[in-house]
Design a protein around this motif. Sequence first.
Motif, PDB file in Angstrom:
ATOM      1  N   ASP A  31      17.835  21.926  36.150  1.00  0.00           N
ATOM      2  CA  ASP A  31      18.632  22.891  35.392  1.00  0.00           C
ATOM      3  C   ASP A  31      19.875  22.240  34.789  1.00  0.00           C
ATOM      4  O   ASP A  31      20.358  21.210  35.268  1.00  0.00           O
ATOM      5  CB  ASP A  31      19.066  24.050  36.292  1.00  0.00           C
ATOM      6  N   VAL A  32      20.383  22.885  33.738  1.00  0.00           N
ATOM      7  CA  VAL A  32      21.655  22.466  33.142  1.00  0.00           C
ATOM      8  C   VAL A  32      22.577  23.677  33.061  1.00  0.00           C
ATOM      9  O   VAL A  32      22.107  24.803  32.846  1.00  0.00           O
ATOM     10  CB  VAL A  32      21.467  21.865  31.727  1.00  0.00           C
ATOM     11  N   PRO A  33      23.874  23.491  33.237  1.00  0.00           N
ATOM     12  CA  PRO A  33      24.801  24.616  33.054  1.00  0.00           C
ATOM     13  C   PRO A  33      24.915  24.949  31.569  1.00  0.00           C
ATOM     14  O   PRO A  33      25.084  24.061  30.732  1.00  0.00           O
ATOM     15  CB  PRO A  33      26.121  24.077  33.611  1.00  0.00           C
ATOM     16  N   LEU A  34      24.793  26.218  31.236  1.00  0.00           N
ATOM     17  CA  LEU A  34      24.892  26.623  29.830  1.00  0.00           C
ATOM     18  C   LEU A  34      26.335  26.539  29.349  1.00  0.00           C
ATOM     19  O   LEU A  34      27.242  27.050  29.993  1.00  0.00           O
ATOM     20  CB  LEU A  34      24.376  28.052  29.648  1.00  0.00           C
ATOM     21  N   GLU A  35      26.538  25.901  28.200  1.00  0.00           N
ATOM     22  CA  GLU A  35      27.850  25.844  27.562  1.00  0.00           C
ATOM     23  C   GLU A  35      27.935  26.831  26.400  1.00  0.00           C
ATOM     24  O   GLU A  35      29.019  27.117  25.901  1.00  0.00           O
ATOM     25  CB  GLU A  35      28.129  24.422  27.064  1.00  0.00           C
ATOM     26  N   GLY A  36      26.787  27.317  25.966  1.00  0.00           N
ATOM     27  CA  GLY A  36      26.740  28.263  24.864  1.00  0.00           C
ATOM     28  C   GLY A  36      25.324  28.761  24.685  1.00  0.00           C
ATOM     29  O   GLY A  36      24.403  28.354  25.406  1.00  0.00           O
ATOM     30  N   THR A  37      25.134  29.629  23.705  1.00  0.00           N
ATOM     31  CA  THR A  37      23.806  30.211  23.458  1.00  0.00           C
ATOM     32  C   THR A  37      23.377  30.062  22.000  1.00  0.00           C
ATOM     33  O   THR A  37      22.512  30.793  21.525  1.00  0.00           O
ATOM     34  CB  THR A  37      23.805  31.702  23.838  1.00  0.00           C
ATOM     35  N   HIS A  38      23.962  29.120  21.300  1.00  0.00           N
ATOM     36  CA  HIS A  38      23.672  28.978  19.875  1.00  0.00           C
ATOM     37  C   HIS A  38      22.259  28.472  19.604  1.00  0.00           C
ATOM     38  O   HIS A  38      21.776  28.571  18.469  1.00  0.00           O
ATOM     39  CB  HIS A  38      24.707  28.065  19.225  1.00  0.00           C
ATOM     40  N   LEU A  39      21.599  27.912  20.626  1.00  0.00           N
ATOM     41  CA  LEU A  39      20.210  27.477  20.478  1.00  0.00           C
ATOM     42  C   LEU A  39      19.272  28.289  21.372  1.00  0.00           C
ATOM     43  O   LEU A  39      18.138  27.876  21.611  1.00  0.00           O
ATOM     44  CB  LEU A  39      20.091  25.976  20.789  1.00  0.00           C
ATOM     45  N   GLN A  40      19.754  29.422  21.869  1.00  0.00           N
ATOM     46  CA  GLN A  40      18.935  30.268  22.729  1.00  0.00           C
ATOM     47  C   GLN A  40      17.706  30.732  21.959  1.00  0.00           C
ATOM     48  O   GLN A  40      17.796  31.227  20.834  1.00  0.00           O
ATOM     49  CB  GLN A  40      19.729  31.493  23.184  1.00  0.00           C
ATOM     50  N   GLY A  41      16.519  30.558  22.568  1.00  0.00           N
ATOM     51  CA  GLY A  41      15.279  30.965  21.929  1.00  0.00           C
ATOM     52  C   GLY A  41      14.776  30.003  20.872  1.00  0.00           C
ATOM     53  O   GLY A  41      13.774  30.284  20.201  1.00  0.00           O
ATOM     54  N   LYS A  42      15.440  28.870  20.686  1.00  0.00           N
ATOM     55  CA  LYS A  42      15.035  27.882  19.687  1.00  0.00           C
ATOM     56  C   LYS A  42      14.231  26.762  20.339  1.00  0.00           C
ATOM     57  O   LYS A  42      14.592  26.264  21.402  1.00  0.00           O
ATOM     58  CB  LYS A  42      16.256  27.276  18.986  1.00  0.00           C
ATOM     59  N   ARG A  43      13.137  26.358  19.672  1.00  0.00           N
ATOM     60  CA  ARG A  43      12.351  25.217  20.134  1.00  0.00           C
ATOM     61  C   ARG A  43      12.702  24.008  19.277  1.00  0.00           C
ATOM     62  O   ARG A  43      12.645  24.064  18.039  1.00  0.00           O
ATOM     63  CB  ARG A  43      10.853  25.495  20.045  1.00  0.00           C
TER      64      ARG A  43
END
Length: 428
Positions: A31-43
């Motif tokens: 796992d990695v700690p999330l720093e943001g969600t700007h690529l959430q749902g992006k492949r």
Amino acid sequence: MSLYSRLNNQMNQSKHWDFSPPSPSDLGDHDVPLEGTHLQGKRIALLITGGIAAIKTPFIARALRREGADVVAFTSSEALRYVTIDSLEWSTTHPVVTKLTSAAEHLSDSSPFDAYVVAPATYNTINKMRYGIADGVITSTLASALGRMEQGKTNIMIVPTMHGSLHNAILSESLKTLHSLGVAIMPPRDAYGKHNIPHERDIVVEVCRLVSHSPLKDISILVTGGPTPVPIDNIRRLTNRFSGKLGATITEELYLRGADVHLIHGEGSYQPASYLPYQLAKTYDEYLALVLEQLSQKKYKIGIFTAAVADYKPETILPGKTPSGGQLKSLNLVPTLKVIEEVKHKFPDLYMVTFKYQEQVSHEALINIAQERIKQGYAAVVANRGEEIESVGEQVAYLVTANQPPQQMIGKKEIAVIIADHLEKILN
């Protein structure tokens, strides 16, 4: 014991480890700690070619994941001289594509990618890509990606990384051709006569901008932040305790969403990230000049004024350096020009978000002050007071607009996100 010995002893004590285990964490090994969600749902397809910079790609993969991306690595056989399959599978949590099989991995029909990132992009791969050569995993995948890009279904970004002697006319022509086709080309990090791979965060930021569908994309926004010192003499100056981190945080949030944002940052103890577009204002006068210059030279749609602007300045700047040890007999301070009032008068079409900081007032009084400013014609006000910073340990602020109840925001990151969300709504 001498001062040097005491300091050295203190440093040794601070480095002492009592052999205790690490603190518990809810994060799993991959796992990695999330720093943001700007690529959430992006492949994201991370295409790795055969340069020594490939050793950094596991870090790039994890940095992409910290913004929420789902990352799949593709490697050439040459790339595996510098990075291992195990390290890439560990950092992406997916099998690595090292060869093309009957599954047609280069087409990705069943699970399309939002972006293809070629990092590092070697001389060989860039030129093959330009001429449409598809003779391996990376080049075949790119041939398909180019077709998808032409249909508006994906994005491609390449990160040229190579020795300076390889930057010849052929490479320049290939880069220009790919750029004209719509391929994003990230500038390399220039150092020691080489095109070095940029830092992981820099790459992630550009990927976020590339895939953004925010209404803020390409919208021109001016942000100001930091203190605006006023000189007393050639050495000394009056300033305030505000660092400018909030202005930089807002700028970064807008930049990640693809906005054409520019920050004017007052000089202080804090320096914005190097990938952000900003100018440094060393004094109040320089700050005022830069703001008016930017707004005059370019058509900005939005202005966000977080700077802690000096309210007073010395009537006369003393010459040279005032001798120390003596008494400074007089320092006559005069009011400065109110920058937001000047901007509102000269640029009435600018959507202005202004900030109001107070101390020793009630919450109700703070909101009333902000609402009075709204009545003066300002679009939005971010209001906060010193007492509420102390109560929770983070900055508490309220977004005040004409038609909505005040919205509470806690912490610089949340303030930046809510302001950006508000701007997206008004653009829609």
